[in-house]
Design a protein around this motif. Structure first.
Motif, PDB file in Angstrom:
ATOM      1  N   ILE A 384      31.577 -29.268 -10.339  1.00 26.21           N
ATOM      2  CA  ILE A 384      32.247 -27.967 -10.355  1.00 26.21           C
ATOM      3  C   ILE A 384      33.328 -27.908  -9.284  1.00 26.21           C
ATOM      4  CG2 ILE A 384      31.918 -25.505  -9.889  1.00 26.21           C
ATOM      5  CD1 ILE A 384      29.218 -25.701 -11.291  1.00 26.21           C
ATOM      6  N   TRP A 385      33.017 -28.423  -8.091  1.00 22.04           N
ATOM      7  CA  TRP A 385      33.999 -28.394  -7.005  1.00 22.04           C
ATOM      8  C   TRP A 385      35.204 -29.274  -7.324  1.00 22.04           C
ATOM      9  CZ3 TRP A 385      34.114 -24.653  -3.748  1.00 22.04           C
ATOM     10  CH2 TRP A 385      32.939 -23.997  -3.373  1.00 22.04           C
ATOM     11  N   TRP A 467      20.876 -25.311  -6.653  1.00 24.69           N
ATOM     12  CA  TRP A 467      21.814 -24.193  -6.586  1.00 24.69           C
ATOM     13  C   TRP A 467      21.385 -23.082  -7.550  1.00 24.69           C
ATOM     14  CZ3 TRP A 467      26.093 -24.030 -10.542  1.00 24.69           C
ATOM     15  CH2 TRP A 467      26.878 -22.881 -10.410  1.00 24.69           C
ATOM     16  N   LYS A 468      21.041 -23.456  -8.777  1.00 24.59           N
ATOM     17  CA  LYS A 468      20.640 -22.448  -9.757  1.00 24.59           C
ATOM     18  C   LYS A 468      19.287 -21.844  -9.402  1.00 24.59           C
ATOM     19  CE  LYS A 468      23.544 -24.225 -13.411  1.00 24.59           C
ATOM     20  NZ  LYS A 468      23.726 -24.521 -14.840  1.00 24.59           N
ATOM     21  N   TYR A 528      25.455 -28.680   0.764  1.00 22.63           N
ATOM     22  CA  TYR A 528      25.627 -27.721  -0.319  1.00 22.63           C
ATOM     23  C   TYR A 528      25.009 -26.356   0.010  1.00 22.63           C
ATOM     24  CZ  TYR A 528      26.814 -31.717  -3.364  1.00 22.63           C
ATOM     25  OH  TYR A 528      27.401 -32.820  -3.944  1.00 22.63           O
ATOM     26  N   SER A 529      24.683 -26.116   1.262  1.00 20.56           N
ATOM     27  CA  SER A 529      23.917 -24.917   1.626  1.00 20.56           C
ATOM     28  C   SER A 529      24.679 -23.620   1.352  1.00 20.56           C
ATOM     29  CB  SER A 529      23.515 -24.971   3.101  1.00 20.56           C
ATOM     30  OG  SER A 529      24.656 -24.988   3.949  1.00 20.56           O
ATOM     31  N   ARG A 530      26.013 -23.692   1.213  1.00 16.93           N
ATOM     32  CA  ARG A 530      26.791 -22.473   0.984  1.00 16.93           C
ATOM     33  C   ARG A 530      27.173 -22.283  -0.482  1.00 16.93           C
ATOM     34  NH1 ARG A 530      31.865 -21.633   4.345  1.00 16.93           N
ATOM     35  NH2 ARG A 530      31.513 -19.494   3.557  1.00 16.93           N
ATOM     36  N   ASN A 531      26.611 -23.084  -1.376  1.00 18.27           N
ATOM     37  CA  ASN A 531      27.015 -22.998  -2.786  1.00 18.27           C
ATOM     38  C   ASN A 531      26.791 -21.619  -3.387  1.00 18.27           C
ATOM     39  OD1 ASN A 531      28.086 -25.537  -3.162  1.00 18.27           O
ATOM     40  ND2 ASN A 531      26.176 -26.451  -3.855  1.00 18.27           N
ATOM     41  N   ILE A 539      33.472 -15.996  -4.105  1.00 16.88           N
ATOM     42  CA  ILE A 539      34.579 -16.210  -5.042  1.00 16.88           C
ATOM     43  C   ILE A 539      34.670 -15.091  -6.073  1.00 16.88           C
ATOM     44  CG2 ILE A 539      35.432 -17.717  -6.884  1.00 16.88           C
ATOM     45  CD1 ILE A 539      34.518 -20.108  -5.150  1.00 16.88           C
ATOM     46  N   PRO A 540      33.570 -14.716  -6.755  1.00 16.34           N
ATOM     47  CA  PRO A 540      33.680 -13.591  -7.693  1.00 16.34           C
ATOM     48  C   PRO A 540      34.140 -12.289  -7.022  1.00 16.34           C
ATOM     49  CG  PRO A 540      31.667 -14.811  -8.107  1.00 16.34           C
ATOM     50  CD  PRO A 540      32.235 -15.350  -6.828  1.00 16.34           C
TER      51      PRO A 540
END
Length: 548
Positions: A384-385, A467-468, A528-531, A539-540
């Motif tokens: 995704i990144w 993440w999910k 990835y702790s800030r995903n 971002i949204p």
């Protein structure tokens, strides 16, 4: 001649350069025939990797890649990569062996119904029950694999048929051209374009071809209509272009979706519902035009109002010839979204934290890679990144899969890319989970003397699912593991291994590895702790705050 010789001559007749795979006892006649052929056998360490390599060869060349396995377990090991080619529209021909069909002295040993197994994941599957039918079956398999929508075809050759004597010759491929869009469809879409106030282009996987890319660049340059790419449409137009509004790496909530919200007409070029949707259609919203080689598959999230069916490049050319920029078109808000997106992307691109943040990792890789360099991504959160932050500058320079989205494809895909483009820089980017699924192919890459850099993004977990899991508010459970020493692991195969100890080391190390040649494995600790905070919250929120 022997039927196996005829089979190989038929493959040569189709222009086959490589056969990827692992032969078994039931392929020995075919293997003997290959040994006398101009076709190179690429012996892999797992059939799945062979299938991924064949699919990627097809993706990059437009000609079917060919893979080979024995019966039973060899064939079942190919299933994932066959489905990968079928869903990803990558032309591939699969050849599997089988026990004798006239006499079976070993009973049912290793026998499963491979034809039945392959039927739902191929365009064509056929047992060869007579040596005389080899030319027609091979020609048909290649025709089906190449025809729109491309995909996988399968032939089963039993060892008794392969050993038969036969008098036959291969069938020459016929000359054909894709049909073009009917003029009434062109006129209707031109009418929609002239009536629209905020048209937008979405570019998907089927547009990732040379002529189509050329036509789309000319269309955008003439009209000034902004464009968004899907994950598999990256690079069709240089994503440094001032009209690129970003990549729909997720299905909603990102900056590009603000532009989609304003659009009153979307030209959806080369996308279909097999790839994860870049936007969700709703009734009584904007009009959507489906521009593709085939008609749209109607889905609850995709039901276009109009279609242009035929060669995509020609369809875009016809639109370009029939339209001039309209004085009432208004892209002010869309271009404002682009500036906000770029500002946000730049924020994380120079963060010095270690382990590395994914935004900085993407920036470093982009700085190292030449415009025609190829990155082959496995499947994980980093995909995704890279999709949203890595501007691809040429078609098919970002190889990722957003159809089957299988793990384990990153390394074999990079190896196939290097075979197709030996003079280009190629980097495989894998998570530690995906890398270990086909890591044995490092031996294959070393044996083949490939020049390849492999980045292993190490978080000791299945990061995408974590993440999910976190976003759903669930406990951290069941997704963490331990990794081997990747330096020693690389060295055991005859490759060179490195472990990153500081963020600023990555770029010079990658450059040095590329300069040296050979196979290099770089263990890159990532954070990835800030995903969830970034992808699901920040971002949204920031995208939504942009005012028209």
């Amino acid at each position: 001649m022997k039927a196996a010789d005829l089979m190989v001559k038929a493959l040569e007749n189709e222009g086959v350069e490589y056969v990827f795979g692992i032969p078994g006892e039931e392929n020995l006649d075919l293997l003997e025939s290959l040994s006398k052929s101009s076709i190179e056998l690429v012996l892999t360490r797992h059939e799945q990797a062979a299938g991924f390599m064949a699919a990627t060869y097809g993706r990059l060349t437009g000609k079917p890649g060919v893979c080979l396995s024995t019966l039973g377990p060899g064939a079942t090991n190919l299933v994932t990569s066959v489905a990968y080619a079928q869903l990803g529209a990558m032309p591939m021909v699969v050849i599997t062996g089988q026990k004798p069909i006239k006499d079976r002295p070993q009973g049912q040993f290793q026998i499963i119904d491979v034809i039945d197994m392959m039927t739902p994941i191929t365009k064509y599957t056929q047992p060869i029950i007579s040596a005389k039918t080899i030319p027609s079956h091979v020609r048909e398999a290649f025709r089906r694999a190449e025809d729109e929508r491309p995909g996988a075809a399968h032939l089963e050759l039993s060892d008794d048929i392969a050993a038969e004597e036969v008098d036959a010759t291969p069938i020459t491929p016929s000359y054909s051209r894709r049909p073009i869009t009917e003029h009434k469809s062109v006129d209707y879409v031109l009418k929609l374009l002239k009536e629209a106030k905020h048209p937008l282009i979405v570019i998907g996987a089927a547009a990732n071809r040379k002529i189509t890319a050329k036509m789309l660049r000319a269309f955008v340059d003439k009209t000034g209509i902004p464009f968004i790419t899907t994950q598999m449409g990256k690079g069709v137009i240089n994503e440094d272009h001032p009209r690129w509004l970003g990549n729909a790496a997720v299905s909603d909530g990102d900056y590009p979706h603000r532009a989609i919200e304003q659009a009153d007409l979307i030209l959806n070029v080369g996308h279909d519902v097999v790839e994860k949707p870049p936007f969700m259609m709703k009734p009584d919203q904007r009009k959507v035009v489906h521009i593709n080689f085939q008609g749209a598959q109607v889905d609850s999230v995709y039901f276009p109002h109009a279609s242009m069916i035929g060669d995509i490049g020609n369809s875009i050319w016809q639109l370009k010839e029939g339209i001039e920029p309209q004085s009432h078109w208004d892209f002010e808000f869309m271009l404002k979204v682009r500036e906000h997106m770029r500002d946000h992307t730049d924020e994380g691109a120079h963060d010095e934290a270690f382990p590395m943040l994914p935004q900085r990792l993407v920036e470093e890789v982009r700085e190292v890679m030449p415009d025609d360099g190829i990155i082959a991504l496995d499947n994980g959160i980093y995909k995704i990144w890279f999709a949203r932050n890595y501007p691809a500058r040429q078609p098919n320079t970002v190889l990722l899969d957003n159809a089957l989205a299988s793990m384990g494809a990153g390394l074999p895909s990079a190896m196939a890319a290097k075979l197709v483009h030996p003079n280009r820089k190629v980097v495989s980017i894998c998570g530690d989970g995906g890398f270990m699924m086909n890591s044995q192919e490092i031996e294959t890459a070393v044996r083949m003397n490939l020049d390849l850099v492999v980045l292993i993004l190490n978080d000791s977990a299945y990061g995408m699912i974590k993440w999910k899991q976190e976003h759903m508010g669930l406990q951290n459970f069941g997704l963490d593991f331990k990794n081997p020493d990747f330096i020693k692991y690389a060295e055991a195969y005859g490759a060179k291994g490195y472990r990153l100890n500081a963020t600023e080391e990555l770029q010079p190390l990658m450059r040095d590895c590329m300069e040296q040649g050979g196979v290099h494995i770089i263990d890159v600790p990532v954070d990835y702790s800030r995903n969830v905070e970034l992808l699901n919250e920040e971002i949204p929120k920031r995208a939504k705050a942009i005012q028209a």
